[in-house]
Design an enzyme around this catalytic site. Structure first.
Site, short mmCIF file in Angstrom:
data_model
loop_
_atom_site.label_atom_id
_atom_site.label_comp_id
_atom_site.label_asym_id
_atom_site.label_seq_id
_atom_site.Cartn_x
_atom_site.Cartn_y
_atom_site.Cartn_z
N HIS A 118 -7.93 29.79 39.58
CA HIS A 118 -7.02 30.41 39.88
C HIS A 118 -5.99 31.92 40.78
O HIS A 118 -5.22 32.40 40.57
CB HIS A 118 -6.45 30.56 38.06
CG HIS A 118 -6.21 29.58 37.13
ND1 HIS A 118 -6.49 29.58 35.54
CD2 HIS A 118 -5.87 28.34 37.59
CE1 HIS A 118 -6.87 28.79 35.24
NE2 HIS A 118 -6.77 26.96 36.39
N CYS B 151 8.02 38.34 57.86
CA CYS B 151 8.73 37.16 58.08
C CYS B 151 9.75 37.11 56.31
O CYS B 151 11.52 36.41 57.20
CB CYS B 151 8.48 35.77 57.49
SG CYS B 151 8.06 34.78 56.17
N GLY C 149 -16.25 31.81 26.77
CA GLY C 149 -15.03 32.89 26.74
C GLY C 149 -13.34 32.03 26.83
O GLY C 149 -12.78 32.78 26.96
N SER C 150 -13.72 30.33 26.80
CA SER C 150 -12.24 29.74 27.03
C SER C 150 -12.12 28.91 25.65
O SER C 150 -13.38 28.72 25.54
CB SER C 150 -12.85 29.10 28.04
OG SER C 150 -12.11 28.78 28.67
N GLY D 99 -14.00 30.33 17.71
CA GLY D 99 -12.81 30.11 17.59
C GLY D 99 -12.36 28.09 18.39
O GLY D 99 -13.92 27.72 19.41
#
Length: 273
Positions: free
Chosen positions: A118, A180, A217-218, A245
């Site tokens: 990401h 720009c 951890g996801s 979880g």
């Protein structure tokens, strides 16, 4: 066989791992996560790409909150999970580490074969000319332009955000691209935005060369990460997860270890050396 022994056995039986990490790896570093143990939002969902690009006031609100919250991200240091995975890579157990996090802590810990799925919060991208620049430089500019905001206190939120409820953001001064005049955006994938195709292709190629997947951890509630677990399962590659979880992939897992991810991976890395 207890969970620690089962996890070590999984790694030893599958010598080349595709590791997929999430926010649980960085909570020990002081970076809040988005979801609870059931995989539900703890707080309102983050700003979408469409809202950020389509509305100037939304962009002012985003950058004001980010100016207050960014120091937590900039000051974060690798935790036990990051360091353990770097040790595992050094010992030859990790083919690729694909992280859904944008904090850069896996690279800071010494992991080298890493894809930031990401993007990275420490970089800024011009949406017109595609120029990249350091987020730290923009932070200094934001503070210079908005001195009255610098002392505001706020609850820190995930990914360098901060809760500034009840503020009028209309006067917050956000610079344009110095090259720009285009809109500046963090070089991260927002909700509603697609992950760059080459990044996905590179991750899929690495997955094809690996023996198994280790999720760390996801909750896998975001499809951009979950699809790699789906692809592994479809290819007959076993998947293990270390997560407190529920995960979206619970019915696809060959092994699930419900322990704090830093503690579990530190024990695993030490046992593999």
């Amino acid at each position: 066989m207890d969970s620690a022994a089962a996890l070590a056995d999984f790694v030893l039986r599958h010598p080349r791992l595709f590791v997929l990490t999430g926010a649980g790896c960085s909570t020990e570093s002081g970076i809040p996560d988005y979801r609870d143990g059931n995989g539900d939002w703890k707080r309102p969902a983050p700003v979408t790409y469409q809202a950020f690009m389509g509305d100037e006031l939304t962009r002012r609100r985003y950058w004001a909150r980010s100016m207050i919250g960014f120091p937590v991200m900039a000051g974060a240091r690798p935790g036990a999970a990051h360091l353990a995975l770097a040790r595992m890579e050094g010992a030859g157990h990790v083919g690729l580490l694909l992280t859904q996090n944008v904090d850069g802590l896996h690279s800071a810990s010494g992991s080298r074969n890493t894809i930031d799925l990401h993007g990275r919060i420490d970089a800024v991208r011009c949406m017109a000319c595609d120029t990249r620049s350091p987020r730290a430089a923009l932070q200094a500019d934001l503070l210079r332009r908005n001195r009255a905001w610098a002392g505001f206190e706020a609850r820190i939120a995930p990914d360098g955000d901060a809760d500034l409820d009840g503020r009028d953001f209309a006067s917050f001064d956000v610079p344009a691209c110095e090259h720009c005049g285009g809109v500046l955006k963090p070089d991260v994938v927002f909700f509603g935005e697609s992950v760059p195709a080459q990044r996905v292709a590179d991750a899929r190629s690495a997955l094809a060369e690996c023996d198994a997947v280790l999720v760390a951890g996801s909750s896998l509630m975001v499809y951009s990460g979950f699809r790699f677990v789906q692809a592994a399962a479809a290819a007959g590659k076993p998947v293990a997860a270390v997560n407190l979880g529920r995960t979206r992939a619970d019915d696809l897992l060959a092994l699930k270890v419900e322990r704090p991810v830093g503690e579990a991976l530190a024990e695993l890395a030490a046992g593999l050396e």
